[in-house]
Enzyme design. Structure first.
Site, PDB file in Angstrom:
ATOM      1  N   TYR A 185      -1.839  -1.070  10.603  1.00 51.48           N
ATOM      2  CA  TYR A 185      -2.163  -1.171   9.461  1.00 51.48           C
ATOM      3  C   TYR A 185      -0.977  -0.394   8.813  1.00 51.48           C
ATOM      4  O   TYR A 185       0.290  -0.872   7.708  1.00 51.48           O
ATOM      5  CB  TYR A 185      -3.555  -0.841   8.484  1.00 51.48           C
ATOM      6  CG  TYR A 185      -3.181  -1.189   7.218  1.00 51.48           C
ATOM      7  CD1 TYR A 185      -3.351  -2.854   6.966  1.00 51.48           C
ATOM      8  CD2 TYR A 185      -3.398   0.529   5.918  1.00 51.48           C
ATOM      9  CE1 TYR A 185      -2.991  -2.418   5.061  1.00 51.48           C
ATOM     10  CE2 TYR A 185      -3.063   0.048   4.610  1.00 51.48           C
ATOM     11  CZ  TYR A 185      -2.950  -1.463   3.961  1.00 51.48           C
ATOM     12  OH  TYR A 185      -2.943  -1.762   3.253  1.00 51.48           O
ATOM     13  N   SER A 219       0.725  -0.621  -0.149  1.00 49.80           N
ATOM     14  CA  SER A 219       0.359  -0.400   0.061  1.00 49.80           C
ATOM     15  C   SER A 219       0.653   1.244   0.044  1.00 49.80           C
ATOM     16  O   SER A 219       1.965   0.802   0.210  1.00 49.80           O
ATOM     17  CB  SER A 219      -0.613   0.240   1.180  1.00 49.80           C
ATOM     18  OG  SER A 219      -1.845   1.617   1.021  1.00 49.80           O
TER      19      SER A 219
END
Length: 313
Positions: free
Chosen positions: A194, A181
């Site tokens: 995360y 990501s």
């Protein structure tokens, strides 16, 4: 009319058309070369059951790769293998191998790695595309969730990479590609655990790149904003026009699995070390974090306040 002006008027459209044609042909040629770059190569997909995993499996299978498909569900892996077989010419493709792999169960990793290596005795390409996402305020997340995120997003990919590295080093060839990501580069609110896991795995492979270069092993990282099957569809206008909404609204910034798979193929072909798939604004945010940290932090804080106000309304 002036002959020079007339010539210019006629030449400009021709030059534009020729230039567009050149870039179109270049794109077609690069695409064809990318597809042939995986022919007969042993390719491992760490999560073949995700949208991106299925798209990559289809592209690589048609390209003649020797696929090893990994996932948490044996039934779904068998279903995917049947779909690939039905959609391809068996005379130019290889039946995929299937391996159960769950990064959330670290105790099963040694057995899964051994099974992956036994499929063909070696591997050429490892694509680490598994991911677990959580969005919540930091204080609301339990330590168990934090650990689960780290297992899926950091310890799992790292353990698998370490498991196959000795084989690649002995053959002095291989390519590890991490699909990560953009939050491995940019930390945003409500993504504490995360983003931490994504930063950790990004740093690991950035370090590993230099360590294994002498063995002829390539390390690539692809950072994207968001992968969604509806990303290629026309999106509705955002309800809020704030900078926060532009930075973190998923729909306008997402990419489709097909776009991501094409970028993966291209990266495997040109062995580019780092690719960022994002619109201009998130890229600017990455540079702002490095060169103007106080401005970046102020924007993040303002976004949190805007979100809190919106929730109360």
């Amino acid at each position: 009319m002036d002959p020079v002006w007339m010539t210019t008027v006629l030449l400009v459209p021709c030059i534009v058309v020729l230039t567009a044609g050149f870039f179109y042909l270049y794109g077609v040629i690069v695409g064809l070369l990318s597809k042939t770059s995986v022919r007969n190569k042993v390719v491992v997909l760490s999560d073949a059951l995700s949208g991106l995993g299925k798209e990559c499996a289809s592209v690589f299978h048609k390209g003649g790769a020797r696929l090893i498909l990994c996932g948490k569900s044996w039934e779904k892996l068998e279903e995917l293998a049947d779909d690939l077989a039905n959609a391809s010419d068996p005379s130019v493709t290889f039946p995929p191998k299937l391996v159960l792999l769950d990064f959330g169960d670290m105790d099963s990793m040694p057995e899964a790695i051994a099974e992956i290596l036994e499929c063909y005795g070696c591997l050429d390409i490892l694509i680490l595309n598994s991911s677990m996402k959580v969005k919540a305020p930091a204080q609301s997340l339990s330590l168990e969730i934090d650990k689960l995120l780290m297992d899926n997003n950091y310890f799992g990919p790292v353990t698998l990479a370490k498991g196959v590295l000795p084989s690649m080093i002995s053959r002095r060839t291989g390519h590890l590609l991490l699909v990560n990501s953009i939050q491995g580069k940019l930390a945003v609110p409500f993504r504490t655990a995360y983003s931490a896991s994504k930063h950790a795995v990004q740093a690991f492979f950035d370090c590993l790149r230099a360590e294994v270069e002498e063995y002829g092993i390539s390390i690539s990282t692809i950072n994207h904003t968001f992968i969604s099957s509806c990303a290629s569809e026309k999106t509705v206008a955002a309800s809020s026009k704030s900078i926060w909404s532009l930075l973190y609204t998923k729909k306008p910034l997402g990419i489709s699995p097909a776009e991501a798979a094409a970028e993966i193929m291209k990266t495997l072909n040109n062995k580019k070390k780092e690719v960022i798939i994002a619109p201009s604004l998130p890229k600017v945010a990455i540079y702002a974090r490095s060169f103007f940290p106080n401005v970046f932090f102020a924007v993040m804080a303002a976004g949190v306040k805007n979100t809190a106000v919106s929730d109360k309304m």
